[in-house]
Design an enzyme around this catalytic site. Structure first.
Site, PDB file in Angstrom:
ATOM      1  N   GLN A 128      39.078  27.617  44.082  1.00 32.96           N
ATOM      2  CA  GLN A 128      38.942  27.264  42.667  1.00 32.96           C
ATOM      3  C   GLN A 128      40.255  26.711  42.131  1.00 32.96           C
ATOM      4  O   GLN A 128      41.296  27.368  42.229  1.00 32.96           O
ATOM      5  CB  GLN A 128      38.527  28.499  41.868  1.00 32.96           C
ATOM      6  CG  GLN A 128      38.333  28.268  40.382  1.00 32.96           C
ATOM      7  CD  GLN A 128      37.965  29.546  39.654  1.00 32.96           C
ATOM      8  OE1 GLN A 128      38.288  30.641  40.104  1.00 32.96           O
ATOM      9  NE2 GLN A 128      37.283  29.433  38.534  1.00 32.96           N
ATOM     10  N   GLY A 129      40.222  25.528  41.545  1.00 33.39           N
ATOM     11  CA  GLY A 129      41.410  24.909  40.966  1.00 33.39           C
ATOM     12  C   GLY A 129      41.333  24.896  39.453  1.00 33.39           C
ATOM     13  O   GLY A 129      41.040  23.852  38.847  1.00 33.39           O
ATOM     14  N   TYR A 130      41.560  26.030  38.844  1.00 32.65           N
ATOM     15  CA  TYR A 130      41.539  26.134  37.379  1.00 32.65           C
ATOM     16  C   TYR A 130      42.951  26.322  36.831  1.00 32.65           C
ATOM     17  O   TYR A 130      43.492  25.463  36.172  1.00 32.65           O
ATOM     18  CB  TYR A 130      40.651  27.313  36.952  1.00 32.65           C
ATOM     19  CG  TYR A 130      39.184  26.999  36.797  1.00 32.65           C
ATOM     20  CD1 TYR A 130      38.585  25.962  37.503  1.00 32.65           C
ATOM     21  CD2 TYR A 130      38.377  27.753  35.953  1.00 32.65           C
ATOM     22  CE1 TYR A 130      37.235  25.685  37.367  1.00 32.65           C
ATOM     23  CE2 TYR A 130      37.025  27.484  35.806  1.00 32.65           C
ATOM     24  CZ  TYR A 130      36.458  26.454  36.507  1.00 32.65           C
ATOM     25  OH  TYR A 130      35.125  26.187  36.365  1.00 32.65           O
ATOM     26  N   SER A 131      43.551  27.486  37.109  1.00 33.18           N
ATOM     27  CA  SER A 131      44.822  27.846  36.474  1.00 33.18           C
ATOM     28  C   SER A 131      45.955  26.918  36.884  1.00 33.18           C
ATOM     29  O   SER A 131      46.023  26.431  38.010  1.00 33.18           O
ATOM     30  CB  SER A 131      45.197  29.284  36.834  1.00 33.18           C
ATOM     31  OG  SER A 131      44.283  30.197  36.280  1.00 33.18           O
ATOM     32  N   GLU A 174      31.072  34.399  36.592  1.00 35.92           N
ATOM     33  CA  GLU A 174      32.185  35.132  37.188  1.00 35.92           C
ATOM     34  C   GLU A 174      32.443  36.430  36.438  1.00 35.92           C
ATOM     35  O   GLU A 174      32.600  37.487  37.045  1.00 35.92           O
ATOM     36  CB  GLU A 174      33.443  34.260  37.180  1.00 35.92           C
ATOM     37  CG  GLU A 174      34.654  34.917  37.821  1.00 35.92           C
ATOM     38  CD  GLU A 174      35.912  34.071  37.737  1.00 35.92           C
ATOM     39  OE1 GLU A 174      36.893  34.441  38.395  1.00 35.92           O
ATOM     40  OE2 GLU A 174      35.926  33.059  37.015  1.00 35.92           O
ATOM     41  N   SER A 208      42.084  36.740  30.786  1.00 37.49           N
ATOM     42  CA  SER A 208      42.727  38.034  30.574  1.00 37.49           C
ATOM     43  C   SER A 208      41.912  38.881  29.595  1.00 37.49           C
ATOM     44  O   SER A 208      41.134  38.367  28.780  1.00 37.49           O
ATOM     45  CB  SER A 208      44.146  37.844  30.032  1.00 37.49           C
ATOM     46  OG  SER A 208      44.108  37.363  28.695  1.00 37.49           O
ATOM     47  N   ASN A 209      42.098  40.199  29.680  1.00 40.18           N
ATOM     48  CA  ASN A 209      41.344  41.093  28.801  1.00 40.18           C
ATOM     49  C   ASN A 209      41.641  40.833  27.327  1.00 40.18           C
ATOM     50  O   ASN A 209      40.777  41.024  26.465  1.00 40.18           O
ATOM     51  CB  ASN A 209      41.633  42.550  29.163  1.00 40.18           C
ATOM     52  CG  ASN A 209      40.838  42.998  30.380  1.00 40.18           C
ATOM     53  OD1 ASN A 209      40.302  42.169  31.126  1.00 40.18           O
ATOM     54  ND2 ASN A 209      40.744  44.297  30.587  1.00 40.18           N
ATOM     55  N   GLU A 210      42.860  40.390  27.020  1.00 39.52           N
ATOM     56  CA  GLU A 210      43.187  40.068  25.627  1.00 39.52           C
ATOM     57  C   GLU A 210      42.333  38.896  25.138  1.00 39.52           C
ATOM     58  O   GLU A 210      41.819  38.900  24.010  1.00 39.52           O
ATOM     59  CB  GLU A 210      44.674  39.727  25.496  1.00 39.52           C
ATOM     60  CG  GLU A 210      45.612  40.914  25.674  1.00 39.52           C
ATOM     61  CD  GLU A 210      45.813  41.303  27.132  1.00 39.52           C
ATOM     62  OE1 GLU A 210      46.404  42.364  27.377  1.00 39.52           O
ATOM     63  OE2 GLU A 210      45.369  40.550  28.021  1.00 39.52           O
TER      64      GLU A 210
END
Length: 398
Positions: free
Chosen positions: A126-129, A244, A383-385
């Protein structure tokens, strides 16, 4: 809402259990149970077993080679495979890209890529971040400029899980710099073996090589590898992330981890009695078990709703938050359980054939590396935030 399983669903669960008993190699389940890493060949071995059974992508529609399982069947299968300590199937192609191709890809893309996933011909990443575009995914800067029948890609991706094994990447790229950021993003399939692609390892705190940096320098990608329409990659990315995040509840993995934690707490002693009888430790153990039971009930409600045709929205963020926090707490309690043996964690403990002597009980060596590795759970997949922001918007209207 009826959260009980029908006789047909119970029979399906029994079928899965019988399959795992007869087909899951003990040496693989032992490594998973004790928290050791599987190498590429071991992962592919298990995926080949599932492929022969027809269960490598059972959630796919039958017309594409899947089993067309219901959401309840998929839930039961995930629970049983996790509790049997079966290796996880690499999700990037089968569970993340495939739904996007089925929903938005061309017929030619479906006909080409989906059979190759089932046959094990391709290993996807996966190329996201990117640096500066993690949770703020709309800030991606990797550029893809159209040049005739090709796109020319330049930029960088990071935290690319198992990218060292992959021969293909589904990638978010910027094809337009005008207008809102989300509208300039496209979804592209990139050959990792093309000239100009460089993969560099990132060694994580636990000493493992799981993630990578990927650099693109004038990489040429056929325009036919564009999924859907140019500029609609943000829509496809959100669709993928819903799949996901919903799976990140990881009920089966948490149940298996909790059972292992209890066995450790029975073996470890505190003040002359098993640690599991210590009032403070037992209270913390009970709390995480209650939270897991609550999460399972919430997950079953989402599953029941999906079985009636509903689609998960903010619920997927709730499952992601609590699922990741529970798994982290289980790993934290495991470190507390082994006391001073939590400090040394020689990387050699996870190397096949190592003759390094164990430090403490045989289960102690992998606990700290696992604890460190699982710090990622509250960061990746959004992230959870960020998940809390999604909930505050979608549910509370803030």
């Amino acid at each position: 809402m009826d959260l009980s399983f029908s006789p047909e669903e119970q029979a399906f669960r029994d079928e899965v259990r019988d399959f795992l008993k007869s087909e899951l190699p003990a040496r693989l389940s032992d490594k998973v149970r004790t928290g050791k890493h599987l190498d590429k060949a071991e992962i592919e071995e298990w995926q080949a077993i599932l492929s022969r059974k027809g269960w490598l992508a059972p959630h796919w529609p039958k017309e594409y080679g899947g089993q067309g399982w219901s959401v309840v069947q998929r839930y039961l299968y995930d629970i049983e495979t996790s509790q049997a300590h079966a290796p996880h199937v690499v999700p990037f192609g089968l569970s993340m890209l495939a739904p996007v191709l089925i929903a938005f890809g061309s017929q030619e893309q479906k006909d080409h890529w989906l059979p190759r996933m089932l046959n094990g011909d391709d290993w996807w990443c996966q190329g996201y971040s990117e640096p500066g575009a993690g949770s703020d995914l709309a800030n991606v800067r990797t550029a893809a400029i159209r040049d005739g029948d090709e796109y020319v890609v330049n930029g960088q991706k990071t935290w690319t899980t198992l990218g060292q094994h992959a021969n293909m990447m589904f990638c978010l790229v910027r094809t337009d710099t005008d207008g809102p950021r989300q509208q300039g993003i496209s979804f592209l399939l990139v050959d990792m073996e093309a000239p100009g692609v460089e993969v560099r390892p990132i060694i994580t705190l636990d000493g493992g090589h799981e993630v990578n940096e990927v650099f693109f320098t004038d990489v040429r990608v056929p325009a036919e590898n564009l999924v859907g329409e140019e500029g609609r990659g943000w829509t496809y990315a959100k669709y993928l992330l819903t799949y996901e995040r919903t799976s990140m509840a990881a009920i089966g993995s948490s149940k298996a981890g909790l059972a292992w934690l209890k066995s450790i707490a029975r073996a470890e002693m505190a003040n002359g009695k098993p640690l599991i009888e210590d009032a403070l430790f037992a209270a913390r153990l009970a709390r995480v078990e209650i939270e897991l039971a609550n999460l399972e009930t919430t997950t079953l409600r989402v599953v029941a709703s999906a079985a009636q045709g509903g689609a998960p929205g903010a619920e997927s963020s709730i499952l992601k938050i609590k699922g990741s926090e529970i798994r982290q707490e289980i790993s934290s309690l495991a470190r507390r359980a082994i006391g001073p043996y939590a400090q040394p964690f020689p990387p050699e403990i996870d190397v096949e054939g190592s003759n390094e002597p164990a430090i403490g009980p045989d289960y102690a060596g992998v606990i700290t590396p696992n604890y460190l590795n699982l710090r990622k759970l509250t960061i990746f997949g959004g992230s959870n935030e960020i998940q809390k922001n999604i909930i505050s918007k979608a549910v509370l209207g803030l």
